[in-house]
Design a protein around this motif. Structure first.
Motif, PDB file in Angstrom:
ATOM      1  N   ARG A  55       0.847  -1.178   0.000  1.00  0.00           N
ATOM      2  CA  ARG A  55       0.000   0.000   0.000  1.00  0.00           C
ATOM      3  C   ARG A  55       0.879   1.223   0.000  1.00  0.00           C
ATOM      4  O   ARG A  55       1.863   1.297   0.742  1.00  0.00           O
ATOM      5  N   ASP A  56       0.548   2.187  -0.834  1.00  0.00           N
ATOM      6  CA  ASP A  56       1.377   3.380  -0.894  1.00  0.00           C
ATOM      7  C   ASP A  56       0.938   4.345   0.207  1.00  0.00           C
ATOM      8  O   ASP A  56      -0.178   4.834   0.205  1.00  0.00           O
ATOM      9  N   LEU A  57       1.836   4.589   1.164  1.00  0.00           N
ATOM     10  CA  LEU A  57       1.496   5.478   2.271  1.00  0.00           C
ATOM     11  C   LEU A  57       1.985   6.901   2.021  1.00  0.00           C
ATOM     12  O   LEU A  57       1.974   7.731   2.916  1.00  0.00           O
ATOM     13  N   ASN A  58       2.387   7.150   0.772  1.00  0.00           N
ATOM     14  CA  ASN A  58       2.788   8.509   0.399  1.00  0.00           C
ATOM     15  C   ASN A  58       3.855   9.100   1.310  1.00  0.00           C
ATOM     16  O   ASN A  58       3.732  10.239   1.756  1.00  0.00           O
ATOM     17  N   ALA A  59       4.875   8.324   1.585  1.00  0.00           N
ATOM     18  CA  ALA A  59       5.981   8.892   2.359  1.00  0.00           C
ATOM     19  C   ALA A  59       6.626   9.997   1.536  1.00  0.00           C
ATOM     20  O   ALA A  59       6.850   9.819   0.337  1.00  0.00           O
ATOM     21  N   PRO A  60       6.919  11.134   2.127  1.00  0.00           N
ATOM     22  CA  PRO A  60       7.527  12.233   1.367  1.00  0.00           C
ATOM     23  C   PRO A  60       8.863  11.818   0.758  1.00  0.00           C
ATOM     24  O   PRO A  60       9.513  10.886   1.236  1.00  0.00           O
ATOM     25  N   ILE A  61       9.256  12.548  -0.264  1.00  0.00           N
ATOM     26  CA  ILE A  61      10.465  12.189  -1.017  1.00  0.00           C
ATOM     27  C   ILE A  61      11.701  12.142  -0.110  1.00  0.00           C
ATOM     28  O   ILE A  61      12.538  11.246  -0.209  1.00  0.00           O
ATOM     29  N   GLY A  62      11.785  13.103   0.839  1.00  0.00           N
ATOM     30  CA  GLY A  62      12.939  13.141   1.748  1.00  0.00           C
ATOM     31  C   GLY A  62      13.026  11.863   2.571  1.00  0.00           C
ATOM     32  O   GLY A  62      14.124  11.369   2.874  1.00  0.00           O
ATOM     33  N   VAL A  63      11.881  11.306   2.935  1.00  0.00           N
ATOM     34  CA  VAL A  63      11.821  10.070   3.724  1.00  0.00           C
ATOM     35  C   VAL A  63      12.299   8.893   2.876  1.00  0.00           C
ATOM     36  O   VAL A  63      13.104   8.059   3.314  1.00  0.00           O
ATOM     37  N   GLN A  64      11.843   8.863   1.637  1.00  0.00           N
ATOM     38  CA  GLN A  64      12.265   7.781   0.734  1.00  0.00           C
ATOM     39  C   GLN A  64      13.779   7.817   0.516  1.00  0.00           C
ATOM     40  O   GLN A  64      14.446   6.789   0.467  1.00  0.00           O
ATOM     41  N   GLU A  65      14.307   9.045   0.408  1.00  0.00           N
ATOM     42  CA  GLU A  65      15.746   9.188   0.153  1.00  0.00           C
ATOM     43  C   GLU A  65      16.587   8.674   1.325  1.00  0.00           C
ATOM     44  O   GLU A  65      17.640   8.087   1.123  1.00  0.00           O
ATOM     45  N   ILE A  66      16.105   8.899   2.566  1.00  0.00           N
ATOM     46  CA  ILE A  66      16.882   8.434   3.732  1.00  0.00           C
ATOM     47  C   ILE A  66      16.980   6.911   3.716  1.00  0.00           C
ATOM     48  O   ILE A  66      18.049   6.330   3.915  1.00  0.00           O
ATOM     49  N   VAL A  67      15.859   6.260   3.421  1.00  0.00           N
ATOM     50  CA  VAL A  67      15.865   4.792   3.375  1.00  0.00           C
ATOM     51  C   VAL A  67      16.799   4.320   2.250  1.00  0.00           C
ATOM     52  O   VAL A  67      17.649   3.441   2.447  1.00  0.00           O
ATOM     53  N   ALA A  68      16.686   4.958   1.084  1.00  0.00           N
ATOM     54  CA  ALA A  68      17.490   4.542  -0.069  1.00  0.00           C
ATOM     55  C   ALA A  68      18.985   4.680   0.241  1.00  0.00           C
ATOM     56  O   ALA A  68      19.789   3.794  -0.058  1.00  0.00           O
ATOM     57  N   ARG A  69      19.321   5.783   0.882  1.00  0.00           N
ATOM     58  CA  ARG A  69      20.725   6.071   1.178  1.00  0.00           C
ATOM     59  C   ARG A  69      21.315   5.023   2.130  1.00  0.00           C
ATOM     60  O   ARG A  69      22.411   4.501   1.895  1.00  0.00           O
ATOM     61  N   LEU A  88      -1.586   5.111   7.884  1.00  0.00           N
ATOM     62  CA  LEU A  88      -2.556   4.033   7.654  1.00  0.00           C
ATOM     63  C   LEU A  88      -3.972   4.490   8.002  1.00  0.00           C
ATOM     64  O   LEU A  88      -4.951   4.036   7.423  1.00  0.00           O
ATOM     65  N   LEU A  89      -4.068   5.404   8.967  1.00  0.00           N
ATOM     66  CA  LEU A  89      -5.391   5.933   9.343  1.00  0.00           C
ATOM     67  C   LEU A  89      -5.840   7.048   8.402  1.00  0.00           C
ATOM     68  O   LEU A  89      -6.950   7.558   8.519  1.00  0.00           O
ATOM     69  N   GLY A  90      -4.922   7.446   7.503  1.00  0.00           N
ATOM     70  CA  GLY A  90      -5.270   8.522   6.572  1.00  0.00           C
ATOM     71  C   GLY A  90      -5.065   9.907   7.165  1.00  0.00           C
ATOM     72  O   GLY A  90      -5.513  10.901   6.612  1.00  0.00           O
ATOM     73  N   HIS A  91      -4.384   9.995   8.336  1.00  0.00           N
ATOM     74  CA  HIS A  91      -4.077  11.307   8.916  1.00  0.00           C
ATOM     75  C   HIS A  91      -2.722  11.776   8.407  1.00  0.00           C
ATOM     76  O   HIS A  91      -1.815  10.977   8.252  1.00  0.00           O
ATOM     77  N   LEU A  94      -5.087  -4.638  12.057  1.00  0.00           N
ATOM     78  CA  LEU A  94      -6.406  -5.135  12.475  1.00  0.00           C
ATOM     79  C   LEU A  94      -6.930  -4.262  13.623  1.00  0.00           C
ATOM     80  O   LEU A  94      -8.112  -3.882  13.648  1.00  0.00           O
ATOM     81  N   ASP A  95      -6.055  -3.903  14.561  1.00  0.00           N
ATOM     82  CA  ASP A  95      -6.475  -3.055  15.683  1.00  0.00           C
ATOM     83  C   ASP A  95      -6.843  -1.653  15.215  1.00  0.00           C
ATOM     84  O   ASP A  95      -7.755  -1.033  15.758  1.00  0.00           O
ATOM     85  N   LEU A  96      -6.143  -1.166  14.196  1.00  0.00           N
ATOM     86  CA  LEU A  96      -6.519   0.143  13.646  1.00  0.00           C
ATOM     87  C   LEU A  96      -7.932   0.067  13.071  1.00  0.00           C
ATOM     88  O   LEU A  96      -8.735   0.972  13.219  1.00  0.00           O
ATOM     89  N   LYS A  97      -8.195  -1.068  12.413  1.00  0.00           N
ATOM     90  CA  LYS A  97      -9.492  -1.225  11.767  1.00  0.00           C
ATOM     91  C   LYS A  97     -10.610  -1.366  12.795  1.00  0.00           C
ATOM     92  O   LYS A  97     -11.670  -0.773  12.673  1.00  0.00           O
ATOM     93  N   ARG A  98     -10.337  -2.158  13.874  1.00  0.00           N
ATOM     94  CA  ARG A  98     -11.418  -2.349  14.842  1.00  0.00           C
ATOM     95  C   ARG A  98     -11.381  -1.312  15.965  1.00  0.00           C
ATOM     96  O   ARG A  98     -12.205  -1.346  16.866  1.00  0.00           O
ATOM     97  N   GLY A  99     -10.430  -0.389  15.891  1.00  0.00           N
ATOM     98  CA  GLY A  99     -10.407   0.709  16.862  1.00  0.00           C
ATOM     99  C   GLY A  99     -10.014   0.251  18.248  1.00  0.00           C
ATOM    100  O   GLY A  99     -10.774   0.442  19.202  1.00  0.00           O
ATOM    101  N   LEU A 100      -8.830  -0.336  18.363  1.00  0.00           N
ATOM    102  CA  LEU A 100      -8.423  -0.922  19.631  1.00  0.00           C
ATOM    103  C   LEU A 100      -6.984  -0.530  19.974  1.00  0.00           C
ATOM    104  O   LEU A 100      -6.081  -0.674  19.165  1.00  0.00           O
TER     105      LEU A 100
END
Ligand code: CTP
Length: 431
Positions: A7-21, A40-43, A141-147
Motif C-alpha cells: 500500500r502506498d502510504l505517500n511517504a515524502p520524497i525526503g523520507v524515501q531518500e533516507i531509506v534509499a541512502r 494508515l489511518l489517513g491522517h 487489524l487493531d486500527l481497523k477495529r479501533g483498539l
C-alpha cells in the motif's frame, strides 16, 4: 495478518531518500512508529521516524548533517533533502528497564525491534521503496477495529515504561478507540508506580493530550478512573465532570494559534480552583513562571467571581459597572480568555441541566467584557491622576496614597466620566 500487503502510504520524497541512502550503504531500514500508524489511518503526519540495522556511528558516517539525539539508545537525528530532521534509531531490544529508563542492546532484527514497542498500532513497519508492511502483532487489524492493545504481555510493556499508560489513554482518546481489557488492567495497575515519572513528562503528556485530542474529556476521565489524577495532579482529581467536558468545546491547537489554544485548555483544568492551589500545581508540573501565573490568575478570578457572575447573569443582563468590576479583578489581558473558559463551562453544564444559563446571554456578556476591558479605566494605571498629582494635592506618600488611588479607581469604575484630573483631585482632597 499478511505481512507483505502493499500500500502506498505517500511517504515524502525526503523520507524515501533516507531509506534509499542507508540501504545503498548496506543497512536494512524501515519507517516505523507514529507516522506509519497515522498514514494508515489517513491522517497527515510529518514526523517520520526510522529503524535501521546501522549503528549510530554508521548512520553518522552515511549522512553529512546529523545530530546526536540519544546515541546510547541508538538515536541519531538526520536531515532530509527538504531540511526536515528525522530520528533514525538502530534496531534494538531491551535488556533492562526501571519503569522509565531502558538499557538497550543493538544487533537486533526488525522483528525484535517491533516487539519492544508499546502498542500494536505503533509496532507496524513500512518500507517506502518496496511498500512492504511488516505487522507481526496485527496492528492494522487493531486500527481497523479501533483498539489500543499492548504488544505481547501488557503488564510487562507497562512495567518497562509507565509513561506508556498515559500514552495508551492519549491514543484511545485521540482516535476514539477502545482500550483492550488486559491492556486497560495493566494501565490501571500502573497508578501506584506513576511517581517514577518526571513532572516534565507528565506535563508533556497533558500538553500533547490538549494538542492532539479533539475531545480531551475522555482522556481526563480515564486518567481519573485509573487513579492517575490522584497520583499526578491531585488538585484536579475531584474536579466536577463539567470542567473536563468543557475542554471538548475549546478549540484544539492549530497553526499560528497553537500555543494560545493549548494554554487555554490547560487553564481550563484549574478553572474554579483557588489561585494558590493552581499555582502550586502548575509549579510542581514545571510550567514556566509565565504560564503558571496565567493559569493560576484565571483560576483565582473564577474561584472568586464565578458565583457572583452566575447569579447576576441569571437575574438579567449585568450592568456596565458589574462588568467593569469583574474585568478589574480578572485583568485586561486575561478577560477574553476568562470569558471563553466561562462560556465553555456553561456549554458543558447545559448538556445536563435544562436550567443552565442560556448561551446567548453568556456570549453577549463575553463581548461586552472585552469591549469594556479595552475601552474603560479598570486599573490604577488608567486613572487620569497618578501619585505625583495626588501628592501635589496634599496626599502623603505611603499607605494613604495607595488607599486613595484604590478609592479613586472604585469611583471611576462606578462612573468612568469622573476620570479627569480636576474631578479626581477634588475627590482625593475630600478623602
Ligand atoms: N515507543 C514506545 N514506548 C514509548 C514511546 C515510544 O514503544 N514509551 C515507540 C512506539 O513504537 C512509537 C515510537 O516509539 O510509535 C515513536 O514514539 P513517539 O514519537 O514518542 O510517539 P508516536 O507514536 O510517534 O506518537 P506521537 O508523536 O503522536 O506522540
Amino acid at each position: 495478518m499478511n505481512d507483505s500487503s502493499v500500500r502506498d502510504l505517500n511517504a515524502p520524497i525526503g523520507v524515501q531518500e533516507i531509506v534509499a541512502r542507508l540501504e545503498r550503504a548496506g543497512f536494512e531500514t524501515w519507517c516505523v512508529g507514529g507516522a506509519v500508524r497515522d498514514a494508515l489511518l489517513g491522517h497527515p503526519h510529518l514526523d517520520w521516524d526510522f529503524a535501521t540495522a546501522a549503528t549510530p556511528a554508521e548512520v553518522i558516517r552515511v549522512f553529512k548533517r546529523t545530530v546526536p539525539i540519544g546515541i546510547e539508545f541508538g538515536t541519531v537525528g538526520v536531515f532530509d533533502s527538504q531540511g526536515t530532521m528525522h530520528e533514525v534509531t538502530t534496531f534494538r531490544r531491551d535488556v533492562n528497564t526501571d519503569g522509565r529508563h531502558a538499557v538497550v542492546e543493538f544487533g537486533a532484527s526488525l522483528d525484535d525491534d517491533l516487539a519492544r514497542r508499546d502498542f500494536t498500532v505503533n509496532a507496524i513497519a513500512y518500507h517506502p521503496k518496496s511498500q512492504e508492511i511488516r505487522d507481526p502483532f496485527d496492528g492494522r487489524l487493531d486500527l481497523k477495529r479501533g483498539l489500543v492493545r499492548a504488544v505481547g504481555k501488557a503488564s510487562e510493556r507497562m512495567r518497562e515504561d509507565r509513561l506508556r499508560a498515559l500514552r495508551g489513554i492519549r491514543f484511545a482518546a485521540r482516535f476514539s478507540f477502545h482500550i483492550e481489557p488486559e491492556t486497560w488492567a495493566a494501565i490501571r495497575a500502573s497508578a501506584s508506580h506513576m511517581g517514577r515519572l518526571s513532572p516534565e513528562r507528565v506535563k508533556q503528556e497533558l500538553e500533547k493530550t490538549m494538542e492532539q485530542v479533539e475531545r480531551p474529556s475522555n482522556a481526563l476521565e480515564w486518567w481519573r478512573e485509573a487513579g492517575f489524577l490522584e497520583e499526578l495532579v491531585p488538585s484536579i482529581a475531584m474536579a466536577p465532570t463539567e470542567r473536563f467536558a468543557a475542554l471538548d468545546s475549546l478549540p484544539r491547537a492549530e497553526g499560528a494559534l497553537a500555543k494560545g489554544a493549548t494554554l487555554s485548555r490547560l487553564a481550563m483544568l484549574w478553572f474554579g480552583e483557588k489561585e494558590s492551589v493552581a499555582a502550586a500545581a502548575t509549579k510542581a508540573l514545571r510550567f514556566s513562571n509565565a504560564d503558571s501565573s496565567w493559569i493560576s490568575s484565571l483560576a483565582g478570578a473564577s474561584a472568586e467571581l464565578g458565583r457572583t457572575i452566575d447569579a447576576t447573569v441569571r437575574e438579567g443582563a449585568p450592568s456596565a459597572v458589574d462588568v467593569r468590576r469583574w474585568v478589574a479583578r480578572i485583568g485586561r489581558m486575561r478577560t477574553e480568555t476568562f470569558f471563553t473558559l466561562y462560556a465553555a463551562l456553561w456549554r458543558a453544564r447545559l448538556a445536563n441541566d435544562a436550567n443552565a444559563i442560556d448561551e446567548s446571554r453568556i456570549d453577549a456578556l463575553s463581548k461586552l467584557a472585552v469591549i469594556i476591558a479595552f475601552r474603560d479605566p479598570i486599573e490604577i494605571a488608567d486613572l487620569a491622576v497618578d501619585g505625583e498629582d495626588l501628592h501635589k494635592a496634599g496626599i502623603k506618600n505611603g499607605p494613604a496614597m495607595g488607599k486613595a488611588l484604590h478609592v479613586l479607581l472604585e469611583r471611576v469604575i462606578e462612573n468612568p466620566a469622573l476620570n479627569t484630573i480636576d474631578q479626581l483631585t477634588e475627590i482625593a482632597k475630600a478623602l
